[in-house]
Enzyme design. Structure first.
Site, PDB file in Angstrom:
ATOM      1  N   ASN A   1     -10.257   2.917  84.698  1.00  0.00           N
ATOM      2  CA  ASN A   1      -9.379   3.088  85.860  1.00  0.00           C
ATOM      3  C   ASN A   1      -7.966   2.605  85.568  1.00  0.00           C
ATOM      4  OD1 ASN A   1     -10.780   0.595  85.854  1.00  0.00           O
ATOM      5  ND2 ASN A   1     -10.400   0.256  88.026  1.00  0.00           N
ATOM      6  N   ILE A   2      -7.019   3.308  86.154  1.00  0.00           N
ATOM      7  CA  ILE A   2      -5.599   3.021  85.956  1.00  0.00           C
ATOM      8  C   ILE A   2      -4.962   2.929  87.340  1.00  0.00           C
ATOM      9  CG2 ILE A   2      -3.426   3.871  84.968  1.00  0.00           C
ATOM     10  CD1 ILE A   2      -5.263   5.470  82.944  1.00  0.00           C
ATOM     11  N   GLU A   3      -4.484   1.728  87.682  1.00  0.00           N
ATOM     12  CA  GLU A   3      -3.978   1.510  89.038  1.00  0.00           C
ATOM     13  C   GLU A   3      -2.469   1.684  89.115  1.00  0.00           C
ATOM     14  OE1 GLU A   3      -5.691  -2.297  90.173  1.00  0.00           O
ATOM     15  OE2 GLU A   3      -7.615  -1.302  90.572  1.00  0.00           O
TER      16      GLU A   3
ATOM     17  N   CYS B   1      -9.469   6.755  88.937  1.00  0.00           N
ATOM     18  CA  CYS B   1     -10.732   6.109  88.583  1.00  0.00           C
ATOM     19  C   CYS B   1     -11.110   6.393  87.128  1.00  0.00           C
ATOM     20  CB  CYS B   1     -11.860   6.621  89.465  1.00  0.00           C
ATOM     21  SG  CYS B   1     -11.732   6.142  91.188  1.00  0.00           S
TER      22      CYS B   1
ATOM     23  N   CYS C   1     -16.800   7.141  93.298  1.00  0.00           N
ATOM     24  CA  CYS C   1     -16.223   7.417  94.624  1.00  0.00           C
ATOM     25  C   CYS C   1     -16.350   8.909  94.944  1.00  0.00           C
ATOM     26  CB  CYS C   1     -14.767   6.963  94.674  1.00  0.00           C
ATOM     27  SG  CYS C   1     -13.612   8.118  93.902  1.00  0.00           S
TER      28      CYS C   1
ATOM     29  N   GLU D   1     -13.839   7.545  85.958  1.00  0.00           N
ATOM     30  CA  GLU D   1     -14.537   8.819  85.788  1.00  0.00           C
ATOM     31  C   GLU D   1     -13.544   9.961  85.643  1.00  0.00           C
ATOM     32  OE1 GLU D   1     -14.928   6.467  88.004  1.00  0.00           O
ATOM     33  OE2 GLU D   1     -16.951   6.340  88.797  1.00  0.00           O
TER      34      GLU D   1
ATOM     35  N   CYS E   1     -14.206  11.338  92.829  1.00  0.00           N
ATOM     36  CA  CYS E   1     -14.746  11.591  91.482  1.00  0.00           C
ATOM     37  C   CYS E   1     -15.971  12.505  91.545  1.00  0.00           C
ATOM     38  CB  CYS E   1     -15.092  10.277  90.791  1.00  0.00           C
ATOM     39  SG  CYS E   1     -13.613   9.349  90.330  1.00  0.00           S
TER      40      CYS E   1
HETATM   41  N1  THU Z   1     -12.952   2.666  90.688  1.00  0.00           N
HETATM   42  C1  THU Z   1     -13.307   3.433  89.609  1.00  0.00           C
HETATM   43  O1  THU Z   1     -12.575   3.505  88.620  1.00  0.00           O
HETATM   44  N2  THU Z   1     -14.467   4.106  89.653  1.00  0.00           N
HETATM   45  C2  THU Z   1     -15.400   3.986  90.638  1.00  0.00           C
HETATM   46  O2  THU Z   1     -16.464   4.568  90.532  1.00  0.00           O
HETATM   47  C3  THU Z   1     -15.103   3.164  91.831  1.00  0.00           C
HETATM   48  C4  THU Z   1     -13.750   2.567  91.887  1.00  0.00           C
HETATM   49  C5  THU Z   1     -11.728   1.869  90.610  1.00  0.00           C
HETATM   50  C6  THU Z   1     -10.573   2.263  91.480  1.00  0.00           C
HETATM   51  C7  THU Z   1      -9.811   0.971  91.577  1.00  0.00           C
HETATM   52  O3  THU Z   1      -8.965   0.839  90.453  1.00  0.00           O
HETATM   53  C8  THU Z   1     -10.876  -0.114  91.483  1.00  0.00           C
HETATM   54  O4  THU Z   1     -12.028   0.531  90.956  1.00  0.00           O
HETATM   55  C9  THU Z   1     -11.202  -0.789  92.806  1.00  0.00           C
HETATM   56  O5  THU Z   1     -11.453   0.154  93.779  1.00  0.00           O
END
Ligand code: THU
Length: 140
Positions: free
Chosen positions: A45-47, A56, A93, A58, A96
């Site tokens: 994941n990259i915020e 996310c 989520c 995925e 995804c």
């Molecule tokens: N996130 C994912 O990368 N994949 C998931 O299946 C659920 C959530 C990430 C998004 C965000 O960066 C962090 O988890 C918290 O929500």
């Protein structure tokens, strides 16, 4: 083609998790996407400071794969959680799941949700996205 097993795919997702960019949540997710030809794409994941653009783990893996010309997929392993806290199962989520629906057969694509390489649950996409809407639904 080298056959990869579920535990190996999970190990790759665990390693991919280290590449997460999560200064806001500290919740790190790693994924390993297995293509039908055996190629594996890793994702994390990259915020974003404005939160919404966060990508996310995925989708990172899917978009890397599709950009590289891969559109046939077998399975994805997902591992997520905070560092230093016992890991729970991290389910994909809704966004995804919808991206998976775009590229995968809901009856055969496997989603592996793992705490570690020996502790995982396996689903097909249809179980996590029942009655999903996908490319077939807009065919004339
Ligand atoms: N996130 C994912 O990368 N994949 C998931 O299946 C659920 C959530 C990430 C998004 C965000 O960066 C962090 O988890 C918290 O929500």
């Amino acid at each position: 083609m080298i056959k990869i097993n579920t535990s190996q795919l999970i190990k790759i997702a665990i390693k991919a998790r280290d590449n997460a960019y999560t200064p806001y949540s500290n919740f790190k997710v790693g994924s390993a996407l297995l293509c039908s030809d055996g190629t594996i794409f890793e994702g994390a994941n990259i915020e974003s400071a404005s939160y919404t653009p966060t990508n996310c783990a995925e989708r990172t893996a899917f978009f890397k794969a599709v950009y590289e010309g891969h559109k046939k997929f077998e399975s994805i392993a997902i591992v997520g959680g905070y560092d230093n806290i016992e890991r729970d199962f991290c389910y994909p989520c809704g966004v995804c799941r919808q991206v998976m629906m775009e590229f995968c057969d809901p009856k055969t694509f496997k989603i592996i949700i793992a705490k570690d390489e020996n502790n995982y649950k396996e689903y097909i996409l249809e179980e996590l996205l029942p009655y999903g809407f996908g490319p077939k639904d807009i065919e004339i």
